[in-house]
Design a protein around this motif. Structure first.
Motif, short mmCIF file in Angstrom:
data_model
loop_
_atom_site.label_atom_id
_atom_site.label_comp_id
_atom_site.label_asym_id
_atom_site.label_seq_id
_atom_site.Cartn_x
_atom_site.Cartn_y
_atom_site.Cartn_z
N CYS A 133 0.82 -1.21 0.00
CA CYS A 133 0.00 0.00 0.00
C CYS A 133 0.85 1.27 0.00
CB CYS A 133 -0.90 -0.02 1.24
SG CYS A 133 -1.79 1.52 1.49
N HIS A 168 -5.03 -3.11 3.38
CA HIS A 168 -5.82 -1.89 3.22
C HIS A 168 -6.98 -2.20 2.28
CE1 HIS A 168 -6.02 2.61 2.03
NE2 HIS A 168 -6.82 2.33 3.03
N CYS A 180 -7.32 -0.20 -1.35
CA CYS A 180 -6.49 -0.53 -2.51
C CYS A 180 -6.24 -2.03 -2.62
CB CYS A 180 -5.18 0.25 -2.46
SG CYS A 180 -4.17 -0.16 -1.04
N CYS A 215 -0.88 4.37 -0.21
CA CYS A 215 -1.84 5.45 0.02
C CYS A 215 -1.26 6.46 1.01
CB CYS A 215 -3.15 4.89 0.57
SG CYS A 215 -3.91 3.70 -0.53
ZN LIG Z 1 -3.85 1.60 0.44
#
Ligand SMILES: [Zn+2]
Length: 53
Positions: free
Chosen positions: A2, A25, A28, A4
């Protein structure tokens, strides 16, 4: 993994794999990086009621 910029605790799915905790997560679908996971580990311990000794 991830990438993000912002991940919230409630967006993460935790699973136990033997003695390891797998974190994903949901937004995503990727696993959290170790740095991200460390941030959430304390909250998870509280939530699950596990104390690390
Ligand atoms: Zn993510």
């Amino acid at each position: 993994m991830c990438k993000c910029p912002k991940v919230h605790f409630y967006e993460i799915e935790f699973k136990l794999d033997g003695m390891r905790i797998i974190s994903k997560h949901k937004n995503c679908g990727d696993a959290l990086s170790e740095v991200q996971f460390i941030e959430f580990e304390k909250q998870l311990v509280k939530l699950w009621g596990i104390e690390s000794k």
